[in-house]
Design a protein around this motif. Sequence first.
Motif, PDB file in Angstrom:
ATOM      1  N   SER A 132      48.577  12.851 -28.377  1.00  0.00           N
ATOM      2  CA  SER A 132      49.220  14.037 -27.792  1.00  0.00           C
ATOM      3  C   SER A 132      50.355  14.527 -28.682  1.00  0.00           C
ATOM      4  N   ASP A 271      40.854  18.465 -34.125  1.00  0.00           N
ATOM      5  CA  ASP A 271      41.395  17.339 -33.354  1.00  0.00           C
ATOM      6  C   ASP A 271      40.409  16.176 -33.480  1.00  0.00           C
ATOM      7  N   LYS A 300      44.181   7.299 -32.031  1.00  0.00           N
ATOM      8  CA  LYS A 300      43.361   6.217 -31.485  1.00  0.00           C
ATOM      9  C   LYS A 300      42.988   5.143 -32.522  1.00  0.00           C
TER      10      LYS A 300
HETATM   11  C1  PLP Z   1      40.386  14.595 -28.673  1.00  0.00           C
HETATM   12  C2  PLP Z   1      41.666  14.036 -28.158  1.00  0.00           C
HETATM   13  N1  PLP Z   1      42.829  14.573 -28.545  1.00  0.00           N
HETATM   14  C3  PLP Z   1      44.016  14.102 -28.116  1.00  0.00           C
HETATM   15  C4  PLP Z   1      44.082  13.046 -27.242  1.00  0.00           C
HETATM   16  C5  PLP Z   1      45.412  12.535 -26.764  1.00  0.00           C
HETATM   17  O1  PLP Z   1      45.693  11.295 -27.310  1.00  0.00           O
HETATM   18  P1  PLP Z   1      46.723  10.287 -26.602  1.00  0.00           P
HETATM   19  O2  PLP Z   1      46.116   9.892 -25.309  1.00  0.00           O
HETATM   20  O3  PLP Z   1      46.868   9.178 -27.581  1.00  0.00           O
HETATM   21  O4  PLP Z   1      47.996  11.039 -26.422  1.00  0.00           O
HETATM   22  C6  PLP Z   1      42.900  12.439 -26.802  1.00  0.00           C
HETATM   23  C7  PLP Z   1      42.921  11.305 -25.867  1.00  0.00           C
HETATM   24  O5  PLP Z   1      41.973  10.925 -25.253  1.00  0.00           O
HETATM   25  C8  PLP Z   1      41.653  12.947 -27.281  1.00  0.00           C
HETATM   26  O6  PLP Z   1      40.489  12.416 -26.887  1.00  0.00           O
END
Ligand code: PLP
Length: 476
Positions: A132, A271, A300
């Motif tokens: 995020s 993303d 991730k």
């Molecule tokens: C494509 C994508 N972008 C951003 C995020 C956000 O990541 P985080 O949960 O580490 O903040 C996720 C989380 O599942 C995701 O799948």
Amino acid sequence: MQNLGHAAGPPWRRSGGLGTFRDPPMSIHRYPDSHVFYRKLARGYPRIVRGDGCYLYDDQGRRYLDGSGGAYVVNVGHGVGEIAEALACQAGTLAYVSGTAFTHDAVEELAAEIARLSPGDLDMVYPLASGSEAVEAGLKLARQFWVESGRPQKHKVLAFAPSYHGNTLLALSASSREPYRTYYREWLIEIVRVPAAYGYRCECGGSAPLCPACTGEAIEQAILREGPDTVAALIGEPVGGSSTGASVPPPDYWRRVRAICDRHQVLLVADEVLTGAGRTGTWSALEPYGVVPDVMILGKGIGGGYVPLSAVVAPRRIVDVLAKGSGVFLHAQTFSHHATLCAAGVATIRYLRRHQLIERCAEMGHLLHQRLQELRALPGVGDVRGRGLLAGVEFVQDKATRRPFPAAAHFADSVAAAAQDLGLVVWPNSGQLQDGTGDLVMLAPPFVITEEQVGELTALLSQAILRTVTQLEAHR
Ligand SMILES: Cc1ncc(COP(=O)(O)O)c(C=O)c1O
């Protein structure tokens, strides 16, 4: 298949949905019996005491096959000693320095590793912790770039529906996942929505002649409608995550999108939080499309699950504009460029390379998708898709019309609960469709998964689906 301890029966009682199981044994932790503010307050949690390769073990000796790498995170597997040592060693050498004042070996090495693996001219790396945060930072970078290029009117962001980009407010604004947005709608900024290339659910059903969502034409129409001079960026997941159940856009799709973005001077932000770091069998999921984005977001898997680690990756031509302008990227966070996180990232990337795990992911991915085709014969299974070791299984009440289950059936959650009960971890997703229905489960096992474990995963998931269908019928 050896499945330790599950003969004793389901470990917790689910609230809502189909699966009301037995009373929880003592090893189950739940609100309000603990000081932990759990993510879900109406269920119990088995207590995991260790992980090894593709397996997790709880304090009762039960074993779980980690079929989703948690939340698509554990790509190298659990219990890799050299990654644990690398981060312990870094923590023992240096606790913390601010990225505003110092640099250090760990961040220099991580940036060099990521730059080396990333496509085209993407070679500047800004490390953060969560996906995020990196999405927020990536979109802010796009905005700052246009302001500092003398085009401050370029501020609008295009994003897909459905999609998911995170849960902080800008990332949530970009996300088209209604259940997450409900309470915060007034705080979210306006985002221009374009339909995702979600073949199973869009007008053309994923086959030729393709609809505007699947050709990318819908994006160009949106840019022209908004006025190209006002559009800063398009953010998208190159291969769908939970929101579209691992939908893989047509072979020409991203090349067309790249051309549209170029035509209208819109930055393409990929993303790759979920799909990057090898998850789809290549370092980034855009690679097979032969497309280089303007900004790439990683998260991730780049820390292997050993630390929270994410990164914004951008080319010098973008960073140069800031360097010649304000001289600073206005996204200050205390824990960016953190040494321990970066050291774990370096160790994870080197482990992936040394053991050729991305190649293995592609190879085992073929096998996984081959085996998962068996699920199509089961009641309730509408579609199975994905790439590499990322797969989505979408559930429907009616296979011919693709009619989803009613939301109140909690079908995906019930499959995930039944799977966990059987000793398999999958990632459920529901409510991705406009009307709040839609059910799927996602699979993203560690790249070290073996052929036998692929068989185990398929067999357990198949049992979980059948159990859920049987329960649903019993409740009718
Ligand atoms: C494509 C994508 N972008 C951003 C995020 C956000 O990541 P985080 O949960 O580490 O903040 C996720 C989380 O599942 C995701 O799948």
